[in-house]
Scaffold this motif. Structure first.
Motif, PDB file in Angstrom:
ATOM      1  N   ILE A 197      12.031 -11.662 -38.512  1.00  0.00           N
ATOM      2  CA  ILE A 197      11.226 -10.401 -38.609  1.00  0.00           C
ATOM      3  C   ILE A 197      10.016 -10.983 -39.526  1.00  0.00           C
ATOM      4  CG2 ILE A 197      10.559  -8.242 -38.875  1.00  0.00           C
ATOM      5  CD1 ILE A 197      12.107  -8.821 -35.970  1.00  0.00           C
ATOM      6  N   HIS A 198       8.904 -10.900 -39.375  1.00  0.00           N
ATOM      7  CA  HIS A 198       7.869 -11.159 -40.406  1.00  0.00           C
ATOM      8  C   HIS A 198       6.797 -10.203 -40.742  1.00  0.00           C
ATOM      9  CE1 HIS A 198       8.109 -15.666 -38.826  1.00  0.00           C
ATOM     10  NE2 HIS A 198       9.249 -15.295 -39.642  1.00  0.00           N
ATOM     11  N   ASP A 242       4.640  -7.514 -38.077  1.00  0.00           N
ATOM     12  CA  ASP A 242       5.366  -7.478 -36.833  1.00  0.00           C
ATOM     13  C   ASP A 242       5.562  -5.849 -36.534  1.00  0.00           C
ATOM     14  OD1 ASP A 242       5.543 -10.200 -36.396  1.00  0.00           O
ATOM     15  OD2 ASP A 242       7.550 -10.312 -36.789  1.00  0.00           O
ATOM     16  N   VAL A 280       8.109  -3.227 -35.035  1.00  0.00           N
ATOM     17  CA  VAL A 280       9.511  -3.264 -34.789  1.00  0.00           C
ATOM     18  C   VAL A 280      10.082  -1.737 -34.518  1.00  0.00           C
ATOM     19  CG1 VAL A 280       9.980  -5.096 -36.405  1.00  0.00           C
ATOM     20  CG2 VAL A 280      10.191  -2.909 -37.292  1.00  0.00           C
ATOM     21  N   LYS A 293       5.152  -0.622 -38.392  1.00  0.00           N
ATOM     22  CA  LYS A 293       4.836  -2.039 -38.614  1.00  0.00           C
ATOM     23  C   LYS A 293       5.481  -2.487 -39.849  1.00  0.00           C
ATOM     24  CE  LYS A 293       0.594  -3.597 -38.011  1.00  0.00           C
ATOM     25  NZ  LYS A 293      -0.895  -3.849 -38.050  1.00  0.00           N
ATOM     26  N   LEU A 309      12.319  -6.726 -32.722  1.00  0.00           N
ATOM     27  CA  LEU A 309      10.811  -6.984 -32.437  1.00  0.00           C
ATOM     28  C   LEU A 309      10.298  -6.077 -31.191  1.00  0.00           C
ATOM     29  CD1 LEU A 309       8.506  -8.368 -33.574  1.00  0.00           C
ATOM     30  CD2 LEU A 309       8.856 -10.224 -31.965  1.00  0.00           C
ATOM     31  N   VAL A 331       7.110  -6.436 -28.517  1.00  0.00           N
ATOM     32  CA  VAL A 331       6.133  -7.204 -27.987  1.00  0.00           C
ATOM     33  C   VAL A 331       5.393  -6.424 -27.047  1.00  0.00           C
ATOM     34  CG1 VAL A 331       6.880  -9.236 -28.863  1.00  0.00           C
ATOM     35  CG2 VAL A 331       7.481  -8.891 -26.647  1.00  0.00           C
ATOM     36  N   ARG A 336       7.800 -19.158 -32.610  1.00  0.00           N
ATOM     37  CA  ARG A 336       8.626 -18.169 -32.175  1.00  0.00           C
ATOM     38  C   ARG A 336       8.377 -17.488 -30.757  1.00  0.00           C
ATOM     39  NH1 ARG A 336       8.451 -12.979 -35.878  1.00  0.00           N
ATOM     40  NH2 ARG A 336       6.321 -13.091 -35.500  1.00  0.00           N
ATOM     41  N   SER A 393       9.697 -14.573 -27.345  1.00  0.00           N
ATOM     42  CA  SER A 393      10.350 -13.455 -27.025  1.00  0.00           C
ATOM     43  C   SER A 393      11.309 -13.844 -25.942  1.00  0.00           C
ATOM     44  CB  SER A 393       9.439 -12.403 -26.407  1.00  0.00           C
ATOM     45  OG  SER A 393      10.072 -11.500 -25.630  1.00  0.00           O
ATOM     46  N   ILE A 426       5.030 -15.659 -29.514  1.00  0.00           N
ATOM     47  CA  ILE A 426       4.634 -14.461 -30.294  1.00  0.00           C
ATOM     48  C   ILE A 426       3.859 -15.016 -31.240  1.00  0.00           C
ATOM     49  CG2 ILE A 426       5.534 -12.937 -31.697  1.00  0.00           C
ATOM     50  CD1 ILE A 426       8.261 -13.376 -30.622  1.00  0.00           C
TER      51      ILE A 426
END
Length: 119
Positions: free
Chosen positions: A3-4, A7, A9, A22, A73, A75, A110, A112, A119
Motif C-alpha cells: 500500500i502506497h 491509494d 483502501v 485515501k 486496496l 481499484v 504492481r 491487481s 495499478i
C-alpha cells in the motif's frame, strides 16, 4: 509494503470495518498507514499561542495509524470499485538513451490480483 501514499483502501477489520479512504501517509518501517477519516482518536494538546496571537490546543480529533494488514486496496474495474490483493510482476521495457539508442530494462509493476490489471 503493498500500500502506497495516495491509494484508495478499505478497512477489512476493526471498529472502522467497511470504511474507505485515501492513504495520507505510509510508514514502511512499522508497516502502518494513516487513512483519511479512519481510526479517528481524541488527542489532548497543550494550549499554546501562534505567532498571530490565536490560541491552539485542547482536545482535537486526529487519524491514528492502522496496520497495513487491516486494509485492502480498492481499484476501479469496469466502472465498479473492487477490493483486491496486490501482486508484483516483472516486465521488460524499452528505454531510450540520450544518444538515441534503446536499451531493454526490467521494471517491477504492481497489479491487481483480482482483475489482473496494472495499478
Amino acid at each position: 509494503m503493498n500500500i502506497h501514499k495516495g491509494d484508495l483502501v478499505q478497512v477489512i477489520t476493526g471498529k472502522d470495518k467497511g470504511l474507505q479512504g485515501k492513504v495520507v501517509q505510509a510508514f514502511p518501517e512499522t508497516q502502518k498507514v494513516i487513512v483519511e477519516g479512519v481510526n479517528r482518536v481524541k488527542k489532548h494538546e497543550k494550549v499554546g499561542q501562534t505567532a498571530r496571537g490565536a490560541k491552539t490546543g485542547g482536545i482535537v480529533t486526529v487519524e491514528a495509524p492502522i496496520h497495513v494488514s487491516n486494509v485492502m486496496l480498492v481499484v476501479e474495474h469496469e466502472g465498479k470499485k473492487v477490493v483486491t490483493r496486490v501482486g508484483y510482476r516483472r516486465t521488460q521495457q524499452e528505454r531510450r538513451l540520450p544518444d538515441g539508442t534503446t536499451k531493454t530494462v526490467t521494471r517491477s509493476v504492481r497489479y491487481s490480483k483480482k482483475t489482473g490489471e496494472d495499478i
